[in-house]
Write a protein that holds these residues in place. Structure first.
Motif: not given
Length: 449
Positions: A137-140, A155-160, A162-163, A165-174
């Motif tokens: 799941t992707i959150g902004i 998942v790729s972040t252009g600006e800002g 995104v978070m 997340c799934n059953g394995g954990g979460c990763l914040l992308l800048s």
């Protein structure tokens, strides 16, 4: 010709709710900005109906692009562009015209690829927005990102930010970062591979992706754009950013440009100077003007056998309006709406997360350019209200005036397209507001009549 501007003074999403008040009260979740090919809406009960420009999309429906492409504009101002063979479902959507806490946007990308510019939903309460896939799941936490299916999802972040997340954990992308998720329980992991969203073929109308609104801010990427710009000669490049660690501005005229398969500016050579992109954080074009931000680049000078390191380079590129164009010798006043922008960056490492807004007017009778631009970054906001000069027929130049909130600033740019249909600018100024010192702030903006 390559001309640089240093830090000395020298003689660019519209507000979403304000720009589209009619959409805020519409019952539909979204309207179709553009649809190419056999694009349909699938109802929860199994109904199927074709989608074309202007059609409404209701909560609970799935947009299936099949062999085509589509762009959806939601009532909160967000945009979603869908690749061929994509299924995108609006699971739940509520927006009453303002972010009052009751708004909600829950979506599912069932297959294919998408890129989105988020709107007002989720800006205040991040939990009110999410996109679900079969593995994560992707959150902004920001403004623009893309998703593609492959071996799991990328998942790729252009600006800002995104978070993911799934059953394995979460990763914040800048900005500029990507993640790969292979299973619902495997931890999201960073990857150098970007989302694979091939650009539309050249036969597609320039109004297909994120350029459909004449004054709509477009903060997307080239795979969401009109036909990619064609490499060749005669390109002007204007930029602001950092050179060898110091704030810097420059422009190059009549250069030889090459564009990557994704549509981004790859290299530009003019005289003894050669610009080479090393990393793209963001890029876009409507087929006339390209704009974006290189996270890193180099500037080589063959005459001195030196190479400078560039970073956070905000640029606009295109072929300037020919001096023989009747528009340049006319006496009219042309009004331009904001077409796109880059999120500003500061020399201290701060990246803006809110929309730049503004407008531009050009008086061809007295060669003056009126600019009104609001630049938010780092919790501050800078109101640029300048009268610039139109020099050499198609170039824009002048100091950045922020009413005392900034100093030591410059704006450079040009008019492009037949009839001077577009204007592209870059800016740089010194933070002079109280609080945390942001240093020099840089950005780019593009306008269209």
């Amino acid at each position: 010709m390559h001309i640089a501007l240093t830090s000395r003074p020298s003689p660019l999403l519209l507000a979403l709710a304000a720009a589209y008040p009619g959409l805020a009260t519409a019952a539909a979740a979204a309207r179709v900005d553009f649809a190419v090919g056999n694009v349909v809406a699938l109802g929860a009960a199994g109904s199927t109906r074709p989608l074309s420009k202007g059609a409404e999309v209701q909560p609970g429906e799935t947009v299936s692009t099949r062999d085509g492409r589509a762009q959806l504009r939601f009532s909160d101002g967000s945009l979603v562009s869908l690749q061929p063979q994509s299924d995108f479902r609006v699971d739940s959507y509520r927006y009453a015209g303002q972010a009052d806490g009751s708004e909600q946007g829950f979506f599912s990308l069932l297959k294919g690829g998408m890129r989105t510019i988020t709107g007002l939903i989720g800006r205040t309460n991040k939990d009110n927005y999410r996109v679900t896939t079969n593995v994560a799941t992707i959150g902004i936490r920001g403004t623009e990102y893309s998703i593609t299916y492959g071996d799991g999802i990328t998942v790729s972040t252009g600006e800002g930010q995104v978070m993911v997340c799934n059953g394995g954990g979460c990763l914040l992308l800048s900005s500029g970062e990507s993640a790969l998720v292979t299973t619902p329980t495997s931890q999201p992991s960073r990857t150098e591979a970007r989302t694979n969203l091939p650009p539309a073929p050249p036969s597609v109308s320039p109004q297909v992706f994120f350029a459909s609104g004449e004054t709509r801010t477009a903060n997307g990427s080239p795979s969401l754009q009109a036909p990619a710009m064609v490499g060749g000669s005669g390109y002007d490049l204007y930029w602001s950013g950092t050179k060898d660690g110091s704030p810097y501005m420059a422009f190059t005229s009549n250069g030889q440009a090459a564009f990557g398969a994704d549509g981004s500016l790859a290299t530009l050579q003019s005289g003894t100077y050669t610009y080479t992109a090393q990393g793209n954080s963001f890029y876009f074009t409507d087929g006339v003007v390209g704009w974006g931000r290189w996270s890193n680049a180099t500037l080589a000078n063959s005459s001195t056998s030196t190479t400078a390191a560039l970073s956070n380079v905000h640029y606009v590129v295109g072929t300037p309006t020919p001096l023989s164009d009747p528009a340049l010798s006319g006496t009219t006043v042309a009004t331009y709406g904001l077409l796109g922008f880059t999120l500003p960056t500061s020399s201290t490492g701060v990246v803006g997360t809110q929309a730049v807004t503004g407008k531009l007017t050009v008086s061809f009778a007295d060669y003056s350019v009126g600019l009104n631009l609001t630049v938010p970054i780092g919790g501050k906001s800078y109101a640029i209200n300048d009268t610039l000069s139109l020099i050499y027929g198609n170039q824009i130049s002048g100091p950045t005036i922020c009413g005392g909130s900034c100093t030591a600033g410059s704006i450079i740019g040009f008019l492009a397209g037949s009839g001077a249909s577009h204007a592209g600018l870059t800016y740089q100024f010194l933070d002079n507001l109280p609080g945390t010192d942001l240093g020099k702030i840089s950005g780019a903006a593009v306008f269209k009549k």
